[in-house]
Scaffold this motif. Structure first.
Motif, PDB file in Angstrom:
ATOM      1  N   LEU A  68       0.870  -1.137   0.057  1.00  0.00           N
ATOM      2  CA  LEU A  68       0.028   0.161  -0.069  1.00  0.00           C
ATOM      3  C   LEU A  68       0.861   1.197  -0.027  1.00  0.00           C
ATOM      4  N   ILE A  69       1.877   1.236   0.901  1.00  0.00           N
ATOM      5  CA  ILE A  69       2.601   2.509   0.997  1.00  0.00           C
ATOM      6  C   ILE A  69       3.338   2.550  -0.580  1.00  0.00           C
ATOM      7  N   ASN A  70       4.010   1.570  -1.095  1.00  0.00           N
ATOM      8  CA  ASN A  70       4.753   1.853  -2.281  1.00  0.00           C
ATOM      9  C   ASN A  70       3.834   1.869  -3.783  1.00  0.00           C
ATOM     10  N   ARG A  71       2.763   2.358  -3.664  1.00  0.00           N
ATOM     11  CA  ARG A  71       1.966   2.201  -4.792  1.00  0.00           C
ATOM     12  C   ARG A  71       1.995   3.698  -5.651  1.00  0.00           C
ATOM     13  N   ASP A  72       2.470   3.683  -6.965  1.00  0.00           N
ATOM     14  CA  ASP A  72       2.747   4.767  -7.662  1.00  0.00           C
ATOM     15  C   ASP A  72       1.456   5.430  -8.094  1.00  0.00           C
ATOM     16  N   ALA A  73       0.430   4.641  -8.374  1.00  0.00           N
ATOM     17  CA  ALA A  73      -0.891   5.078  -8.754  1.00  0.00           C
ATOM     18  C   ALA A  73      -1.553   5.769  -7.676  1.00  0.00           C
ATOM     19  N   SER A  74      -2.636   6.695  -8.062  1.00  0.00           N
ATOM     20  CA  SER A  74      -3.403   7.312  -6.963  1.00  0.00           C
ATOM     21  C   SER A  74      -4.062   6.078  -6.185  1.00  0.00           C
ATOM     22  N   MET A  75      -4.499   6.369  -4.819  1.00  0.00           N
ATOM     23  CA  MET A  75      -5.173   5.100  -4.255  1.00  0.00           C
ATOM     24  C   MET A  75      -6.601   5.682  -3.878  1.00  0.00           C
ATOM     25  N   SER A  76      -7.453   4.913  -3.892  1.00  0.00           N
ATOM     26  CA  SER A  76      -8.790   4.921  -3.489  1.00  0.00           C
ATOM     27  C   SER A  76      -8.860   5.248  -2.214  1.00  0.00           C
ATOM     28  N   PHE A  77     -10.024   5.638  -1.596  1.00  0.00           N
ATOM     29  CA  PHE A  77     -10.186   6.078  -0.225  1.00  0.00           C
ATOM     30  C   PHE A  77     -10.132   4.712   0.557  1.00  0.00           C
ATOM     31  N   ASP A  78     -10.613   3.545  -0.300  1.00  0.00           N
ATOM     32  CA  ASP A  78     -10.661   2.235   0.532  1.00  0.00           C
ATOM     33  C   ASP A  78      -9.362   1.764   0.889  1.00  0.00           C
ATOM     34  N   ASP A  79      -8.301   2.104  -0.252  1.00  0.00           N
ATOM     35  CA  ASP A  79      -6.905   1.620   0.189  1.00  0.00           C
ATOM     36  C   ASP A  79      -6.505   2.263   1.076  1.00  0.00           C
ATOM     37  N   ILE A  80      -6.651   3.473   1.163  1.00  0.00           N
ATOM     38  CA  ILE A  80      -5.894   4.399   2.220  1.00  0.00           C
ATOM     39  C   ILE A  80      -6.502   4.196   3.695  1.00  0.00           C
ATOM     40  N   SER A  81      -8.097   3.666   3.526  1.00  0.00           N
ATOM     41  CA  SER A  81      -8.644   3.286   4.802  1.00  0.00           C
ATOM     42  C   SER A  81      -7.820   2.133   5.208  1.00  0.00           C
ATOM     43  N   GLN A  82      -7.596   1.063   4.605  1.00  0.00           N
ATOM     44  CA  GLN A  82      -6.952  -0.241   4.835  1.00  0.00           C
ATOM     45  C   GLN A  82      -5.509   0.029   5.415  1.00  0.00           C
ATOM     46  N   LEU A  83      -4.813   1.111   5.004  1.00  0.00           N
ATOM     47  CA  LEU A  83      -3.620   1.357   5.275  1.00  0.00           C
ATOM     48  C   LEU A  83      -3.700   1.995   6.657  1.00  0.00           C
ATOM     49  N   VAL A  84      -4.693   2.700   6.950  1.00  0.00           N
ATOM     50  CA  VAL A  84      -4.900   3.610   8.334  1.00  0.00           C
ATOM     51  C   VAL A  84      -5.177   2.391   9.257  1.00  0.00           C
ATOM     52  N   ASP A  85      -6.062   1.305   8.814  1.00  0.00           N
ATOM     53  CA  ASP A  85      -6.481   0.341   9.715  1.00  0.00           C
ATOM     54  C   ASP A  85      -5.081  -0.443  10.192  1.00  0.00           C
ATOM     55  N   LEU A  86      -4.279  -0.742   9.198  1.00  0.00           N
ATOM     56  CA  LEU A  86      -3.022  -1.477   9.434  1.00  0.00           C
ATOM     57  C   LEU A  86      -2.161  -0.601  10.330  1.00  0.00           C
ATOM     58  N   ILE A  87      -2.041   0.519  10.216  1.00  0.00           N
ATOM     59  CA  ILE A  87      -1.213   1.499  10.948  1.00  0.00           C
ATOM     60  C   ILE A  87      -1.701   1.311  12.586  1.00  0.00           C
ATOM     61  N   TYR A  88      -3.096   1.359  12.715  1.00  0.00           N
ATOM     62  CA  TYR A  88      -3.391   1.352  14.092  1.00  0.00           C
ATOM     63  C   TYR A  88      -3.392  -0.184  14.631  1.00  0.00           C
ATOM     64  N   ASP A  89      -3.479  -0.985  13.957  1.00  0.00           N
ATOM     65  CA  ASP A  89      -3.303  -2.383  14.228  1.00  0.00           C
ATOM     66  C   ASP A  89      -1.918  -2.835  14.808  1.00  0.00           C
ATOM     67  N   THR A  90      -0.898  -1.905  14.203  1.00  0.00           N
ATOM     68  CA  THR A  90       0.313  -2.407  14.721  1.00  0.00           C
ATOM     69  C   THR A  90       0.920  -1.518  16.030  1.00  0.00           C
ATOM     70  N   ASP A  91       0.285  -0.548  16.123  1.00  0.00           N
ATOM     71  CA  ASP A  91       0.695   0.407  17.399  1.00  0.00           C
ATOM     72  C   ASP A  91      -0.286   1.324  17.679  1.00  0.00           C
ATOM     73  N   SER A  92      -0.922   1.293  18.880  1.00  0.00           N
ATOM     74  CA  SER A  92      -2.338   2.311  19.091  1.00  0.00           C
ATOM     75  C   SER A  92      -1.828   3.603  19.648  1.00  0.00           C
ATOM     76  N   THR A  93      -0.259   3.734  19.889  1.00  0.00           N
ATOM     77  CA  THR A  93       0.171   4.995  20.251  1.00  0.00           C
ATOM     78  C   THR A  93       0.765   5.898  18.994  1.00  0.00           C
ATOM     79  N   VAL A  94       0.473   5.371  17.859  1.00  0.00           N
ATOM     80  CA  VAL A  94       1.195   5.849  16.486  1.00  0.00           C
ATOM     81  C   VAL A  94       0.587   7.262  16.421  1.00  0.00           C
ATOM     82  N   ILE A  95      -0.834   7.346  16.510  1.00  0.00           N
ATOM     83  CA  ILE A  95      -1.461   8.610  16.275  1.00  0.00           C
ATOM     84  C   ILE A  95      -0.976   9.712  17.122  1.00  0.00           C
TER      85      ILE A  95
END
Length: 143
Positions: A68-95
């Motif tokens: 998801l990070i290394n995509r050159d094409a523009s991302m859909s909101f679903d893709d970005i939402s998936q990336l956000v979910d992955l970020i929060y699943d790894t470490d809840s203090t990141v935000i």
């Protein structure tokens, strides 16, 4: 920042953006907006030394995140939402530690020197954080 500060990319917040035509008023296209949102997610994941900013112990999750990070094409909101979910699943203090870092907020706000634009942004920020009918503590901090 407002869209991500409550730890999820909520459809109601995206709908509020579309309804009020915030992107048009900012003079950017939907692709430019998605690109900026993707870049913010990438910044959250990377620290100043270009090392992963979050601890990912599951190899499948790491692969999914990197794709998801290394995509050159523009991302859909679903893709970005998936990336956000992955970020929060790894470490809840990141935000709190990354997105709401005082330096990041100050640097972002310091670029806005027009008083009318400052007021407009405050109004839009409040509108967006209320869109899902819950004001998260992180949203309060950002506001």
């Amino acid at each position: 920042m407002a869209l991500l500060s409550d730890n999820e990319l909520d459809d109601r917040e995206i709908a509020a953006m579309i309804e009020t035509r915030i992107q048009d008023k900012m003079g950017i296209t939907p692709d430019q907006f998605r690109s900026a949102l993707h870049q913010l997610c990438e910044e959250i994941l990377l620290d100043d030394g270009d090392k992963a900013g979050v601890a990912v112990t599951d190899p499948d999750q790491a692969i999914e995140m990197m794709v998801l990070i290394n995509r050159d094409a523009s991302m859909s909101f679903d893709d970005i939402s998936q990336l956000v979910d992955l970020i929060y699943d790894t470490d809840s203090t990141v935000i709190k530690a990354t997105l709401l870092d005082d330096k990041r907020i100050d640097e972002t706000l310091d670029r806005i020197d027009n008083p009318q634009l400052q007021l407009w942004i405050c109004g839009m920020l409040l509108y967006l954080i209320k869109a899902d009918n819950v004001i998260h503590e992180n949203e309060k901090s950002l506001f």
